[in-house]
Design a protein around this motif. Sequence first.
Motif, PDB file in Angstrom:
ATOM      1  N   CYS A 195     -22.291   5.979 -13.190  1.00  0.00           N
ATOM      2  CA  CYS A 195     -21.432   6.129 -12.021  1.00  0.00           C
ATOM      3  C   CYS A 195     -21.765   5.050 -11.005  1.00  0.00           C
ATOM      4  O   CYS A 195     -22.918   4.652 -10.865  1.00  0.00           O
ATOM      5  CB  CYS A 195     -21.656   7.512 -11.402  1.00  0.00           C
ATOM      6  SG  CYS A 195     -20.783   7.796  -9.855  1.00  0.00           S
ATOM      7  N   PHE A 225     -16.277   7.150  -5.769  1.00  0.00           N
ATOM      8  CA  PHE A 225     -17.036   7.115  -7.012  1.00  0.00           C
ATOM      9  C   PHE A 225     -16.188   6.515  -8.124  1.00  0.00           C
ATOM     10  O   PHE A 225     -14.988   6.777  -8.198  1.00  0.00           O
ATOM     11  CB  PHE A 225     -17.450   8.533  -7.444  1.00  0.00           C
ATOM     12  CG  PHE A 225     -18.243   9.272  -6.415  1.00  0.00           C
ATOM     13  CD1 PHE A 225     -19.610   9.059  -6.291  1.00  0.00           C
ATOM     14  CD2 PHE A 225     -17.631  10.176  -5.574  1.00  0.00           C
ATOM     15  CE1 PHE A 225     -20.342   9.741  -5.336  1.00  0.00           C
ATOM     16  CE2 PHE A 225     -18.355  10.867  -4.611  1.00  0.00           C
ATOM     17  CZ  PHE A 225     -19.720  10.647  -4.499  1.00  0.00           C
ATOM     18  N   THR A 226     -16.836   5.774  -9.002  1.00  0.00           N
ATOM     19  CA  THR A 226     -16.239   5.318 -10.251  1.00  0.00           C
ATOM     20  C   THR A 226     -17.150   5.838 -11.350  1.00  0.00           C
ATOM     21  O   THR A 226     -18.318   5.437 -11.435  1.00  0.00           O
ATOM     22  CB  THR A 226     -16.150   3.780 -10.312  1.00  0.00           C
ATOM     23  OG1 THR A 226     -15.375   3.315  -9.213  1.00  0.00           O
ATOM     24  CG2 THR A 226     -15.515   3.330 -11.623  1.00  0.00           C
ATOM     25  N   PHE A 227     -16.626   6.756 -12.159  1.00  0.00           N
ATOM     26  CA  PHE A 227     -17.433   7.368 -13.215  1.00  0.00           C
ATOM     27  C   PHE A 227     -17.180   6.701 -14.550  1.00  0.00           C
ATOM     28  O   PHE A 227     -16.038   6.423 -14.915  1.00  0.00           O
ATOM     29  CB  PHE A 227     -17.116   8.864 -13.336  1.00  0.00           C
ATOM     30  CG  PHE A 227     -17.796   9.682 -12.288  1.00  0.00           C
ATOM     31  CD1 PHE A 227     -19.078  10.155 -12.487  1.00  0.00           C
ATOM     32  CD2 PHE A 227     -17.164   9.952 -11.091  1.00  0.00           C
ATOM     33  CE1 PHE A 227     -19.724  10.890 -11.516  1.00  0.00           C
ATOM     34  CE2 PHE A 227     -17.796  10.690 -10.113  1.00  0.00           C
ATOM     35  CZ  PHE A 227     -19.083  11.162 -10.317  1.00  0.00           C
ATOM     36  N   ALA A 287     -23.146  13.156  -7.477  1.00  0.00           N
ATOM     37  CA  ALA A 287     -23.646  11.776  -7.509  1.00  0.00           C
ATOM     38  C   ALA A 287     -24.084  11.302  -6.124  1.00  0.00           C
ATOM     39  O   ALA A 287     -24.986  10.466  -6.009  1.00  0.00           O
ATOM     40  CB  ALA A 287     -22.578  10.847  -8.076  1.00  0.00           C
ATOM     41  N   PRO A 336     -18.488  16.107  -9.614  1.00  0.00           N
ATOM     42  CA  PRO A 336     -18.442  14.671  -9.317  1.00  0.00           C
ATOM     43  C   PRO A 336     -19.207  14.263  -8.058  1.00  0.00           C
ATOM     44  O   PRO A 336     -19.911  13.246  -8.061  1.00  0.00           O
ATOM     45  CB  PRO A 336     -16.950  14.378  -9.176  1.00  0.00           C
ATOM     46  CG  PRO A 336     -16.285  15.434  -9.991  1.00  0.00           C
ATOM     47  CD  PRO A 336     -17.156  16.659  -9.850  1.00  0.00           C
TER      48      PRO A 336
END
Length: 141
Positions: A126, A82-84, A51, A48
């Motif tokens: 993302c 983060f927003t995935f 990114a 993750p």
Amino acid sequence: MPITPEHVGRTYPPAPPYEVSRAKIAEFAGALLDENPAYAGPSPVAPPTFAAVIAAQAWGAMFDDPDLGLALNRTVHADQGFTFHRPLRPGDLVEARLTIEKVRNRGTLDIVTVLVDLLVDGVSACEARSTLMHTREAADA
């Protein structure tokens, strides 16, 4: 001129596309000492926090903007989130677009929140949100 709340909403052209590769995923996972099998094998995904590597490349346009008065050597990366929407995979050609979301000024301290949208084929994979703390030189205060 220092960065101010008037700069909120400013969006920059994307950084050059970044191609995610198996080698870069393996290198990043190795640097983290993370042996998660999801980062290897026939269909690996990127860790993750990978990114952040791509998102940081979009910061250049903001730091190069003379209207903001930002200097990398007076900046601390204070927070990251983060927003995935989906994982990053080998072969993804990622376009990173930065938008200034929030600016707060406290004396000679500028607190800047930026959103970097990581797009694959024009679709967000993302969103990387960073808070940067920037100190102005005394002459700018």
